[in-house]
Design an enzyme around this catalytic site. Structure first.
Site, PDB file in Angstrom:
ATOM      1  N   HIS A  41      59.111 130.925  95.407  1.00  0.00           N
ATOM      2  CA  HIS A  41      58.860 131.549  94.186  1.00  0.00           C
ATOM      3  C   HIS A  41      60.215 132.083  93.712  1.00  0.00           C
ATOM      4  CE1 HIS A  41      54.385 130.974  94.500  1.00  0.00           C
ATOM      5  NE2 HIS A  41      54.483 131.594  95.775  1.00  0.00           N
ATOM      6  N   LEU A  42      60.857 131.181  92.464  1.00  0.00           N
ATOM      7  CA  LEU A  42      62.052 131.713  92.149  1.00  0.00           C
ATOM      8  C   LEU A  42      61.722 132.676  90.836  1.00  0.00           C
ATOM      9  CD1 LEU A  42      64.065 128.273  92.670  1.00  0.00           C
ATOM     10  CD2 LEU A  42      64.291 130.555  93.620  1.00  0.00           C
ATOM     11  N   ARG A  43      60.705 132.510  90.348  1.00  0.00           N
ATOM     12  CA  ARG A  43      60.358 133.488  89.159  1.00  0.00           C
ATOM     13  C   ARG A  43      60.879 133.226  87.907  1.00  0.00           C
ATOM     14  NH1 ARG A  43      56.073 134.937  92.031  1.00  0.00           N
ATOM     15  NH2 ARG A  43      56.140 136.622  93.413  1.00  0.00           N
ATOM     16  N   ASN A  96      54.203 128.535  89.309  1.00  0.00           N
ATOM     17  CA  ASN A  96      53.597 129.757  88.548  1.00  0.00           C
ATOM     18  C   ASN A  96      54.370 130.623  87.937  1.00  0.00           C
ATOM     19  OD1 ASN A  96      54.390 130.514  91.254  1.00  0.00           O
ATOM     20  ND2 ASN A  96      52.845 131.689  91.438  1.00  0.00           N
ATOM     21  N   ASP A 119      49.719 126.543  92.954  1.00  0.00           N
ATOM     22  CA  ASP A 119      49.696 127.791  94.008  1.00  0.00           C
ATOM     23  C   ASP A 119      49.525 129.136  93.058  1.00  0.00           C
ATOM     24  OD1 ASP A 119      50.226 128.897  96.141  1.00  0.00           O
ATOM     25  OD2 ASP A 119      52.244 129.573  95.800  1.00  0.00           O
ATOM     26  N   HIS A 153      46.749 125.792  97.468  1.00  0.00           N
ATOM     27  CA  HIS A 153      46.628 127.376  97.792  1.00  0.00           C
ATOM     28  C   HIS A 153      45.125 127.364  98.257  1.00  0.00           C
ATOM     29  CE1 HIS A 153      47.099 131.740  97.011  1.00  0.00           C
ATOM     30  NE2 HIS A 153      45.817 131.680  96.834  1.00  0.00           N
ATOM     31  N   ASP A 173      56.981 130.648 101.459  1.00  0.00           N
ATOM     32  CA  ASP A 173      56.021 131.629 100.352  1.00  0.00           C
ATOM     33  C   ASP A 173      57.118 132.908  99.988  1.00  0.00           C
ATOM     34  OD1 ASP A 173      54.146 132.227  98.533  1.00  0.00           O
ATOM     35  OD2 ASP A 173      52.794 132.718 100.170  1.00  0.00           O
ATOM     36  N   HIS A 223      59.047 140.675  94.666  1.00  0.00           N
ATOM     37  CA  HIS A 223      58.381 141.874  93.287  1.00  0.00           C
ATOM     38  C   HIS A 223      59.454 142.855  93.567  1.00  0.00           C
ATOM     39  CE1 HIS A 223      54.795 139.579  93.074  1.00  0.00           C
ATOM     40  NE2 HIS A 223      54.482 139.594  94.394  1.00  0.00           N
TER      41      HIS A 223
HETATM   42 ZN   LIG Z   1      49.961 130.579  97.492  1.00  0.00          ZN
END
Ligand SMILES: [Zn+2]
Length: 419
Positions: free
Chosen positions: A60-62, A92, A150, A177, A303, A307
């Site tokens: 997740h690179l946001r 996502n 995901d 997911h 994963d 945050h």
């Molecule tokens: Zn997931």
């Protein structure tokens, strides 16, 4: 003159592990042997393994949308420090990657940063809402090969069947997911002895197992290539093993945190142990370690879920799910599963590259192959205390790990080195 020589490492070649020097020129492996002469740069790999750079199927690179947690620059730097030469960016984001131009934006930003290949994954459904199919054809044209919502499972079996049929025709992979939304909605951790003691709502293992069982029936119906994200249960591992036994086109991943920790670690309600699916029991953890060792589980996938501190430093129930892992994933693999050099690179590099369809990564070292490489010392004990990621939500900080990335090389350029 060569651009780079990696000296005296134990190198994973197509003939097995051999003590060799690796010479690199113009971004490819140009020579293997001893007495390779001089080079502009030298890396001493004595006592280390040398093999294909790691490939992550779950980062997740946001970016776009939540750059205060991470962006493609800071996430790429964390990936290089963790030995990765390619990472799969989860869709996502805000907005979610459900159209071709958004996938191109992510890939272009990755190319601009230039220290790891950023491969965008695309959504299965528009806006990850689980109802209308995403622009799969546009995403495919933009180079997307892995499709996932995901963060959420696709709950509607008829929608999932339709996207599976579509993606099966293209030859892509549906990545799930696998956590049932209804069974998991009210919970914060694994449903078991620890959640009872803490008086916290739990998520039963069946939340994962039900989705995997249903999806495998749809894989039989549609013939699509199917990948289970972040396996967390004994039952999930057994279902994947049985599906492989039956010859279904199925693969699976496990995260470093599910290999290392259990629900017992949640006992003092530190939100760095809060993730989805949750940490489960010791029996589940052992099944995951065994699955990774035996190859029932094809890949370690991080994963990596950054945050900000202000988001995580709140009561456990209020904290967002997820922890970061790019910088220590390989170390956790050797600490928990004690893999030999062949299975280590199989799970970290070779299988994930095959699943995402990238022949320029995950290749055993040979003359003429792209110089996407990692130098990894499997017996070095060290204790991480800081992060390169923009975020610090990592359970590993302050824990001793065995195995450390010494250097990472992308197309002949050194993108990370411990000096
Ligand atoms: Zn997931």
């Amino acid at each position: 003159m060569l651009d780079l020589i990696i000296r005296s490492g134990l190198v994973l070649t197509s003939d097995g592990a051999e003590s060799l020097d690796v010479g690199v020129k113009d971004g490819v492996v140009a020579a293997l042997g001893s007495d390779l002469g001089d080079a502009r740069t030298t890396i001493d790999a004595a006592g280390s393994w040398v093999g294909p750079g790691f490939v992550d199927l779950h980062t997740h690179l946001r970016e776009p949308g939540q750059e205060w947690k991470e962006d493609i620059g800071s996430g790429s730097a964390a990936a290089a420090a963790g030995g990765y030469t390619a990472i799969t960016a989860m869709p996502n984001t805000d907005p979610p990657i459900d159209t071709g131009h958004l996938a191109r934006f992510v890939a272009d930003r990755g190319r601009d940063v230039g220290i790891v290949d950023v491969i965008p994954a695309g959504c299965l459904t528009m806006g990850r809402k689980g109802s209308a199919m995403a622009h799969i054809d546009e995403l495919w044209d933009a180079g997307v090969r892995m499709f996932t919502d995901d963060g959420d499972a696709v709950a509607d079996a008829s929608v999932l069947r339709l996207v599976m049929e579509y993606i099966a025709q293209l030859g892509g992979v549906v990545s799930q997911h696998a956590v049932d939304p209804a069974l998991s909605r009210a919970g914060y951790m694994h449903e078991g002895a620890v959640s009872s003691r803490l008086g916290m709502y739990g998520i039963p293992s069946e939340a994962d197992d039900i989705v995997i069982a249903r999806d495998l029936a749809l894989v039989e119906l549609t013939g699509v290539r199917y990948h289970v994200q972040h396996l967390s249960t004994f039952g999930g591992v057994a279902k994947v093993a049985a599906a492989k036994e039956a010859g279904l086109p199925v693969s699976a991943e496990v995260t470093p945190h599910h290999l290392m920790y259990t629900h017992d670690d949640v006992a003092d309600t530190d939100s760095n142990f809060k993730m989805m699916p949750p940490l489960r029991t010791e029996r589940d953890r052992v099944a995951l370690v065994d699955g990774l060792s035996s190859g029932v589980i094809d890949a370690l996938a991080t994963d990596h879920a950054p945050h900000a501190a202000l988001e995580k430093e709140v009561p456990f129930e209020d904290a967002p799910n997820g922890v970061i892992g790019l910088e220590w994933a390989a170390s956790v693999a050797t600490t928990t599963a004690g893999l030999d050099i062949g299975s280590f690179f199989e799970r970290m590099s070779i299988s994930p590259a095959r699943i995402i369809g990238r022949s320029d990564h995950g290749q055993r070292v040979a003359e003429g192959c792209a110089a996407n490489l990692v130098v990894f010392r499997d017996d070095e004990a060290w204790t991480p205390t800081s992060t390169i990621s923009r975020s610090r939500n990592a359970p590993y900080l302050g824990s001793e790990l065995t195995g450390r990335v010494r250097a990472t090389i992308l197309r002949g350029e050194v993108t990370w080195e411990v000096t």
